[in-house]
Scaffold this active site. Sequence first.
Site, PDB file in Angstrom:
ATOM      1  N   CYS A 292      -5.158   5.609   4.257  1.00  0.00           N
ATOM      2  CA  CYS A 292      -3.832   4.888   3.966  1.00  0.00           C
ATOM      3  C   CYS A 292      -2.515   5.474   4.656  1.00  0.00           C
ATOM      4  O   CYS A 292      -1.794   4.669   4.740  1.00  0.00           O
ATOM      5  CB  CYS A 292      -3.710   5.017   2.411  1.00  0.00           C
ATOM      6  SG  CYS A 292      -3.399   6.620   1.683  1.00  0.00           S
TER       7      CYS A 292
ATOM      8  N   CYS B  32       0.796  -1.325   0.062  1.00  0.00           N
ATOM      9  CA  CYS B  32       0.146   0.204   0.245  1.00  0.00           C
ATOM     10  C   CYS B  32       1.026   1.346   0.152  1.00  0.00           C
ATOM     11  O   CYS B  32       0.244   2.215  -0.261  1.00  0.00           O
ATOM     12  CB  CYS B  32      -1.084  -0.016   1.247  1.00  0.00           C
ATOM     13  SG  CYS B  32      -0.265   0.241   2.589  1.00  0.00           S
TER      14      CYS B  32
END
Lengths: 392, 142
Positions: free
Chosen positions: B102, B33
């Site tokens: 995130c 990610c």
Amino acid sequence: MDEKSIYFDHAATTPVAPEVKEEMDPYFDKYFGNPSSLYSLAMDSSRAVTRAREKVADFLGADNEREIIFTSGGTESDNLAVKGTAMALKDKGKHIITSEIEHHAVLHTCQYLEDNLDFEVTYLPVDDEGFVDPQDLKKAIRPDTVLITIMMANNEIGTIQPIAKLGQIAHSNDIIFHTDAVQSVAKVPVDVDDLNVDLLSLSAHKFNGPKGIGALYVRQGTKLLPQMQGGAQEKKRRAGTENVPGIVGLRAALELNEKKERQEDIQRIIYLRDKIINKIEDNIDASILNGPRGDKRLPGNVNFCFRYIEGESMLLNLDMKGIAASSGSACTSGSLEPSHVLLALGRSHEVAHGSLRVSLNHSNTEKEVDYFLEELPKIVDKLRDMSPLYEG
Amino acid sequence: MYSDKVMEHFNNPRNVGEIENPDAVGEVGNPVCGDIMKLFLKIEDNIITDIKFKTFGCGAAVATSSMVTELAQGKDLESALEITNETVAEALDGLPSQKMHCSNLAAEALQEAIEDYRSAGDDTEESENQKGQETKKTVEAK
Ligand SMILES: Cc1ncc(COP(=O)(O)O)c(C=O)c1O
């Protein structure tokens, strides 16, 4: 030199050249008539549109200016080409072939056709430099294949595909062939006959023309279902009053790029590109060039992955030094995934997050390049010092 | 896109680095990610006496890492556990919404470090007196 404003993101967009802006100017107010009207004021507008259409046709080596449709840019040209032909030929077959590294304007349009209109799409893989293998294309062709769409040059990594070859394969199988040439026009020779294409997309803001104007070349005889319903403009293939200042700007930008000095200056851009590539490889370890070297690469494109660091952090640091560039990291793509193009090359997620793209144009100087080459290693070092993935 | 405070922390991150023989380490995120944060803690008498970080990630990831070290420094473990991702974001005058999930992981890294320090508490105390590099227990979160 003004070190505070170095623009290295010409693949994203370019400024409108002063001479282009000047040519556009009277079409906002002096010659504002609707090209479809009858009075003489409108004649000025419609003449300007015709002149532009002839110029685009001539620039692309098209036989006839009727083969040019003005659109709102690359995205619309891609949508019209892909949806327009797919829908026109859906009774013949519902299979499309494209590549994994297309711009989203093509990729998402193909996905739309899959999701909503029961088309099947084959996404051809690319090799580690981003090339589609013509053999893969041959193998992917089915009796129900109606369209092949493969971009001419990639916007991220600059790979220039063997379009003439791919187009020949399409034609020998009687399949319509579209190419997205948005990054190629005015950078490398683009001739629709040499390239064996039936449809070709371009966009003015990538070569010092205005935003919001582009064109689609459609070879005579190619079936295309209009995607915009309304008036009879563009021979009923794209309804809506023409963006006359934009169309004039597109024409002027093509003429600017045809100039001899400008053509010759491309060699200088290639020299700057290769200087950046060579210096980065010499001076920054664990740097990986994305895309090919030499004449199969767009003149102004440089794209590297720097291991152990993340792209957005690099961009913010460069921005503080007055340098504008771009990255394929998730943070800059607006999604959680890094660039689909870099993943298609076989880069891991971690490596793909650390990408940096520099895209040069005529306005860039060697001084700017040298300044960038001086600052970049310091930025990479600083971020690596901070990275838990980097073992000094 | 970012607040001045985020950019200030991004440009001059506090407490970057590693601690030799840390009492606790917390790591969150993964390279897929695009964000990995690693926190190193020195803990004495239930107080965080030293804290450092290493981060791979975007501007928000670096700034939140830096901020969490500032917020946690000198705190007892109970107060440190009260620091949440939201606290960190607020202390930075906010984060862009797409970054909240995130790249705002620093408080989680801190919590991981403290929880694992506690669950391995017995071993750590044993080695507390010996101060030797090898005997010192490092707690590493998954
Ligand atoms: C390869 C490619 N295709 C399509 C587009 C979209 O063009 P536009 O911005 O004119 O819609 C771009 C630019 O963003 C591009 O680089």
